[in-house]
Design an enzyme around this catalytic site. Structure first.
Site, PDB file in Angstrom:
ATOM      1  N   ARG A  58       0.843  -1.199   0.000  1.00  0.00           N
ATOM      2  CA  ARG A  58       0.000   0.000   0.000  1.00  0.00           C
ATOM      3  C   ARG A  58       0.875   1.244   0.000  1.00  0.00           C
ATOM      4  NH1 ARG A  58      -1.375   2.362   4.507  1.00  0.00           N
ATOM      5  NH2 ARG A  58      -1.662   0.432   5.705  1.00  0.00           N
ATOM      6  N   ASP A 112      -5.163  19.300 -15.369  1.00  0.00           N
ATOM      7  CA  ASP A 112      -5.551  17.964 -15.808  1.00  0.00           C
ATOM      8  C   ASP A 112      -5.100  17.828 -17.255  1.00  0.00           C
ATOM      9  OD1 ASP A 112      -6.823  15.685 -16.771  1.00  0.00           O
ATOM     10  OD2 ASP A 112      -8.641  16.010 -15.601  1.00  0.00           O
ATOM     11  N   TYR A 150     -14.614  18.323 -16.398  1.00  0.00           N
ATOM     12  CA  TYR A 150     -15.064  16.935 -16.369  1.00  0.00           C
ATOM     13  C   TYR A 150     -16.124  16.763 -15.283  1.00  0.00           C
ATOM     14  CZ  TYR A 150     -14.934  11.936 -15.336  1.00  0.00           C
ATOM     15  OH  TYR A 150     -15.293  10.644 -15.090  1.00  0.00           O
ATOM     16  N   LYS A 170      -6.792   6.594 -19.579  1.00  0.00           N
ATOM     17  CA  LYS A 170      -7.008   7.089 -20.924  1.00  0.00           C
ATOM     18  C   LYS A 170      -5.774   6.875 -21.806  1.00  0.00           C
ATOM     19  CE  LYS A 170     -10.976   8.523 -19.181  1.00  0.00           C
ATOM     20  NZ  LYS A 170     -10.826   8.493 -17.722  1.00  0.00           N
TER      21      LYS A 170
END
Length: 385
Positions: free
Chosen positions: A55, A180, A108, A205
């Site tokens: 983690r 972004d 977005y 993406k």
């Protein structure tokens, strides 16, 4: 392998940065370290790499993070379980109850939802502004403004913001500029070099590029921000698996090649759509009459593979058109090798309904893939006719 990363070109960095052959086995591809924990040679005696629990850190993820930092020209990269996990960690690290965020007027839907429905409950305020209007952004700054959140190009209307100008506004306000860069990718645009403090990606993406992984990333050169992001990510556990990290690392190797083809195909699609009697407007920063064309040409290598357009017949005509394509698959997401079509108002941006960010019902968004451009144009034309 000597560390010549700073002198390498983009394509070389994409293949080699953070990806040295495995010293034990000689594997030229970074292994998938599918382990949750690591042996210690005595209490606190971690081995090379400093890994103790996956983690916190994992060798596969660390390789991806080094590669992403190199591609964006930053000192620090952090990988996340999704783009929204990255956005959440960024915003909660940089804001506190009572703080204010400036958000693009064409943002977005997931980012808007995070601010409007989640962080608002924590006392974080936000204002939506047309980021292409630098004066309007400056006027929206408040004493409690901590973050200017920018997309360029925007999702889904392909608006363009002058990143260097926004960085000056943010710096004067004592705020951070987050860009972004998902649509542009680090191949087409380098926000840190234009003054941004943080770059965000949905690695789902273009960086992953094959529609087979979900992930996110933050890249910065600010040591303090890196520590804050790292602490919160570890505290809340917003990490990608070793396999997901490996998939993004694999995809990023061919990013330059794919973005050239995405851009080539998008230009062919735009040429076919402009002037078509059933198309009211085409949104693409490569068009000379796009209001952000000159800024995009200045800060981008090319104009990318995303295209949006408004259908003349209204929302029902747009929905019918989206149902008639054969190669363009009706689906959310973007940036994969295959071409996708979607209706933002009812799909990716449904959360903005009734807000100032609501998307017109006659708008469709294309993620133009890397198929044969002639086939893609023919598919759209048959759907239009």
């Amino acid at each position: 392998m000597a560390d010549d990363t700073g002198r390498w070109g983009f394509e070389t960095r994409a293949i080699h940065a953070g990806q040295r052959p495995d010293p034990r086995t000689g594997s030229v591809i970074v292994p998938i370290y599918a382990t949750s924990t690591f042996i210690q040679d005595g209490v606190g005696g971690v081995r090379d790499g400093g890994h103790e629990y996956s983690r916190t850190t994992n060798p596969t993820r660390s390789a991806l993070e080094e590669a992403l930092a190199a591609l964006e020209g930053g000192r620090h990269g952090l990988a996340f379980a999704s783009g929204m996990a990255a956005a959440d960690v960024a915003l909660r690290s940089m804001t506190r109850p009572g703080d204010h965020v400036i958000l693009g007027g064409d943002a977005y839907g997931g980012t808007f939802r995070l601010l409007d429905k989640v962080l608002a409950l924590w006392g974080v305020e936000h204002t939506s502004v047309d980021l292409s209007d630098v004066a309007a952004v400056r006027a929206a700054v408040r004493p409690n403004t901590k973050v200017v959140w920018c997309e360029s190009p925007t999702n889904p209307l392909l608006g363009i913001a002058d990143i260097a100008a926004l960085s000056a506004v943010a710096a004067n306000a004592g705020a951070r500029l987050v860009v972004d860069n998902t649509f542009a990718t680090p191949y087409l645009q380098s926000p840190l070099g234009l003054g941004a403090d943080v770059v965000l990606h949905s690695t789902t993406k273009y960086l992953g590029g094959h529609s087979d992984v979900v992930g996110g990333a933050l890249i910065t050169s600010d040591d303090e921000l890196r520590e804050q992001f790292f602490f919160l990510r570890n505290a809340v556990g917003a990490v990608p698996s070793p396999f997901d990290s490996w998939l993004v690392l694999r995809g990023a190797k061919t990013l330059a090649l794919r973005m050239e083809k995405h851009s080539d195909n998008a230009e062919r699609v735009v040429k076919a759509l402009v002037g078509h009697p059933k198309i009211a407007k085409v949104y693409y920063p490569g068009l000379p009459d796009h209001p952000g064309h000159e800024v995009a040409a200045k800060q981008m290598r090319r104009f990318g593979g995303m295209v949006s357009f408004a259908v003349s017949g209204g929302e029902e005509a747009a929905l019918e058109l989206a149902a008639r394509t054969r190669l363009f698959i009706l689906a959310e997401s973007l940036g994969g090798i295959e071409s996708l079509i979607e209706h933002p108002g009812r799909m990716t941006h449904a959360s903005t309904t009734g807000s100032p960010l609501q998307i017109p019902g006659n708008v469709l968004r294309l993620s133009v893939g890397i198929e044969d451009a002639t086939d893609l144009v023919a598919d759209l034309l048959q759907a239009l006719d």
